[in-house]
Design a protein around this motif. Structure first.
Motif, mmCIF file in Angstrom:
data_model
loop_
_atom_site.group_PDB
_atom_site.id
_atom_site.type_symbol
_atom_site.label_atom_id
_atom_site.label_comp_id
_atom_site.label_asym_id
_atom_site.label_seq_id
_atom_site.Cartn_x
_atom_site.Cartn_y
_atom_site.Cartn_z
ATOM 1 N N HIS A 395 0.843 -1.254 0.201
ATOM 2 C CA HIS A 395 0.211 0.018 -0.120
ATOM 3 C C HIS A 395 0.886 1.376 -0.078
ATOM 4 N N GLN A 396 1.032 1.827 -1.335
ATOM 5 C CA GLN A 396 1.802 3.044 -1.364
ATOM 6 C C GLN A 396 3.289 2.709 -1.806
ATOM 7 N N LEU A 413 8.440 -15.097 6.530
ATOM 8 C CA LEU A 413 7.644 -15.974 7.405
ATOM 9 C C LEU A 413 6.607 -16.882 6.634
ATOM 10 N N ALA A 414 6.290 -16.692 5.499
ATOM 11 C CA ALA A 414 5.518 -17.707 4.792
ATOM 12 C C ALA A 414 6.218 -18.512 4.116
ATOM 13 N N ASP A 415 5.492 -19.667 3.465
ATOM 14 C CA ASP A 415 6.177 -20.624 2.911
ATOM 15 C C ASP A 415 6.398 -20.251 1.287
ATOM 16 N N GLU A 416 5.583 -19.563 0.909
ATOM 17 C CA GLU A 416 5.214 -18.649 -0.294
ATOM 18 C C GLU A 416 4.883 -17.571 -0.306
ATOM 19 N N SER A 417 5.240 -16.315 -1.054
ATOM 20 C CA SER A 417 4.382 -15.187 -1.004
ATOM 21 C C SER A 417 4.472 -14.808 -2.640
ATOM 22 N N TYR A 418 3.204 -14.107 -2.984
ATOM 23 C CA TYR A 418 2.848 -13.623 -4.157
ATOM 24 C C TYR A 418 2.555 -12.086 -3.929
ATOM 25 N N VAL A 419 3.214 -11.397 -4.439
ATOM 26 C CA VAL A 419 3.479 -9.836 -4.427
ATOM 27 C C VAL A 419 2.784 -9.056 -5.700
ATOM 28 N N LEU A 420 1.863 -8.512 -5.262
ATOM 29 C CA LEU A 420 1.197 -7.595 -6.435
ATOM 30 C C LEU A 420 1.794 -6.172 -6.621
ATOM 31 N N PRO A 421 1.696 -5.613 -7.751
ATOM 32 C CA PRO A 421 2.382 -4.208 -7.670
ATOM 33 C C PRO A 421 1.954 -3.386 -6.975
ATOM 34 N N ALA A 422 2.689 -2.480 -6.136
ATOM 35 C CA ALA A 422 2.030 -1.566 -5.281
ATOM 36 C C ALA A 422 0.962 -0.812 -5.475
ATOM 37 N N LEU A 423 0.044 -0.625 -4.645
ATOM 38 C CA LEU A 423 -1.114 0.261 -4.785
ATOM 39 C C LEU A 423 -0.967 1.696 -4.894
ATOM 40 N N ARG A 424 -1.108 2.476 -5.891
ATOM 41 C CA ARG A 424 -0.521 3.819 -5.851
ATOM 42 C C ARG A 424 -1.833 4.743 -5.383
ATOM 43 N N VAL A 425 -1.920 5.099 -4.223
ATOM 44 C CA VAL A 425 -2.659 5.860 -3.389
ATOM 45 C C VAL A 425 -2.092 6.975 -2.960
ATOM 46 N N ARG A 426 -2.714 8.230 -2.965
ATOM 47 C CA ARG A 426 -2.248 9.469 -2.384
ATOM 48 C C ARG A 426 -0.787 9.951 -2.602
ATOM 49 N N GLU A 427 -0.268 9.408 -3.734
ATOM 50 C CA GLU A 427 0.966 9.879 -4.410
ATOM 51 C C GLU A 427 1.093 9.878 -5.765
ATOM 52 N N MET A 428 2.034 10.661 -6.406
ATOM 53 C CA MET A 428 2.294 10.616 -7.847
ATOM 54 C C MET A 428 3.451 9.407 -7.857
ATOM 55 N N ALA A 429 2.771 8.389 -8.770
ATOM 56 C CA ALA A 429 3.653 7.463 -8.919
ATOM 57 C C ALA A 429 3.249 6.529 -10.224
#
Length: 500
Positions: A395-396, A413-429
């Protein structure tokens, strides 16, 4: 503490018609509930028309016995053609910039324009304000405190950034003398409030788009606690040195709550001490909840056991602070503890969303490394030996960039992680920056010998889970954005399979 007569700036009835911008967000959504309970006519609006429709369908229902004004909604495109003079006041979330053309139109039309913190300050004027602030645990601690007060016969209003894990929400008290308020530090929002009692759950680096300078957050929390009257009380997490230091600066009475064996719990600030007695190996109950017992004792020697239907040492701390605050507000420790026994938990806080293909699915709002670590550690403790799959949407970009290493350590700490693109809120990105930062996080997890993959979008996650989930797995979605919708996709898939 005595309860003054309630003298809200909000009318109980009359020609008031409020337009709420950003109503799908937790803060404005809860203001909407308060207004409707006080018979104010409300129109809610949000920039995402699909999200607004889903929100309206969910929130038009009401608790049995409650009497709410009808709820109208308009998407932002409809507002372009709307005569804004029909609204007496326009309230906007802090995520909406003051220079929005719609707000300028509203001013020209004679509407009173307020930010959410300003409107909330108006609503609470004249009530006894019990405020819960801190980097973590605000929603759950606020929910716990309201629950134990209300269920102990102390009628209390609430403004909480989340809803209870119930099929229908408890009715709001109308014109209550006391309000429990989740108090957000972002953009100094909580400085519109006037607490009589404050809970400070802890202070960590966060909201890097606002608190960029070192010590900036501590300064804001000090200003907030300085709004306590000289007779006011601060219930503080005695295990957080930053929180204890800030509380000590304002020269108010401190009630410290610390974990047994921690340095802070043995300090002068430690009025209450707690120990989680059973937070591991607890099976799911019939309601899908996990349970734990917490032992809480006062420096005078008084002792009480708290039975919780929410797991984790972080929730043991939340409960201990809520009980301590309840005692300050006139309850006995045993009364406060007993009233928490049936606390249902808050939505999106280790919420069990169901079972699919023999795997248990959970959802949590965690979007800070400390919160992610708390969730994954709790699941590991409660389900030893089971594989944990984590789906995380940062988030951000600013938060992910500033706390990258801590996020990598927590997700490992997780056995497997799936990471989404960062959510662009309240910022210019740019989208490319959001995706690049998430890829960097995946590399860091892998460099630490963890397992992680990038997920292009939410649909990709649902398809991936379709292939990788095995019986006995624990799947947890993490983030303050849209990861909870993955569970809805899976439920629709289950319904399609059943129909076929």
């Amino acid at each position: 503490m005595s309860d003054p007569p309630y003298d809200s700036a909000f009318p109980a009835s009359g020609p008031e018609h409020w337009l709420l911008l950003g109503v799908c967000g937790a803060g404005v959504s809860n203001l909407c509930h308060l207004l409707r309970a006080h018979h104010v006519l409300v129109t809610g609006s949000d920039s995402d028309a699909v999200r607004l429709q889903h929100w309206a369908e969910t929130h038009r229902t009401q608790a049995p016995g409650s009497a709410l004004r009808p709820l109208a909604t308009m998407n932002w495109q409809q507002l372009d053609d709307c005569e804004l003079s029909r609204f007496s006041r326009i309230v906007h979330s802090v995520a909406i910039p003051d220079h929005l053309p719609l707000l300028a139109r509203g001013r020209s039309a004679g509407c009173r324009i307020q930010s959410l913190p300003e409107a909330l300050g108006d609503f609470c004027r004249g009530s006894t304000q019990v405020c819960v602030a801190g980097t973590h645990g605000k929603t759950t601690t606020s929910g716990m405190l309201w629950w134990l007060l209300q269920n102990s016969g102390l009628a209390t209003g609430r403004y909480i950034g989340g809803e209870f894990q119930l099929s229908s929400q408890p009715a709001h008290a109308v014109r209550p003398a006391r309000m429990v308020l989740e108090s957000c530090e972002y953009r100094d929002s909580f400085l519109t409030l006037s607490p009589e009692l404050a809970i400070l759950t802890g202070i960590e680096q966060d909201h890097l788009d606002w608190f960029a300078a070192p010590g900036a957050a501590e300064g804001s929390f000090e200003q907030f606690l300085s709004r306590l009257p000289t007779s006011g009380v601060c219930v503080v997490n005695a295990d957080c040195s930053a929180a204890v230091t800030v509380a000590a600066r304002v020269n108010r009475r401190i009630v410290g709550v610390g974990q047994a064996g921690q340095q802070g719990a043995d300090s002068a600030a430690g009025t209450w001490t707690y120990a989680a007695l059973s937070d591991s190996g607890q099976p799911l109950s019939a309601t899908g909840r996990l349970r734990q017992d917490v032992l809480l004792w006062h420096c005078s020697g008084e002792q009480v056991r708290v039975r919780l239907s929410v797991p984790g040492r972080h929730n043991a701390a939340n409960a201990a602070m809520a009980v301590a605050a309840g005692v300050e507000l006139g309850l006995s420790p045993s009364q406060a503890a007993a009233a928490l026994a049936d606390f249902p938990g808050m939505q999106r806080r280790l919420e069990h969303r169901g079972v699919w293909r023999g795997a248990d699915f959970f959802d949590d709002y965690a979007h800070h490394p400390t919160a992610v670590e708390a969730v994954l550690s709790t699941l590991r403790s409660c389900f030893p030996g089971r594989r944990i799959l984590a789906v995380f949407e940062p988030h951000q970009c600013s938060r992910l960039r500033g706390l990258m290493s801590a996020f990598a350590g927590a997700l490992s700490l997780a056995d497997e992680s799936y990471v989404l693109p960062a959510l662009r809120v309240r910022e210019m990105a740019a989208p490319e920056e959001a995706l690049g930062l998430s890829r960097q996080l995946v590399r860091l997890i892998r460099n630490g010998h963890g397992q992680a993959k990038i997920a292009a979008d939410l649909d990709h996650v649902a398809v991936t889970l379709d292939h990788v989930v095995r019986p006995g797995d624990i799947v947890v979605t993490l983030g303050a954005g849209r990861t909870d919708t993955i569970h809805d996709q899976i439920n629709r898939r289950i319904q399609r399979d059943s129909a076929a």
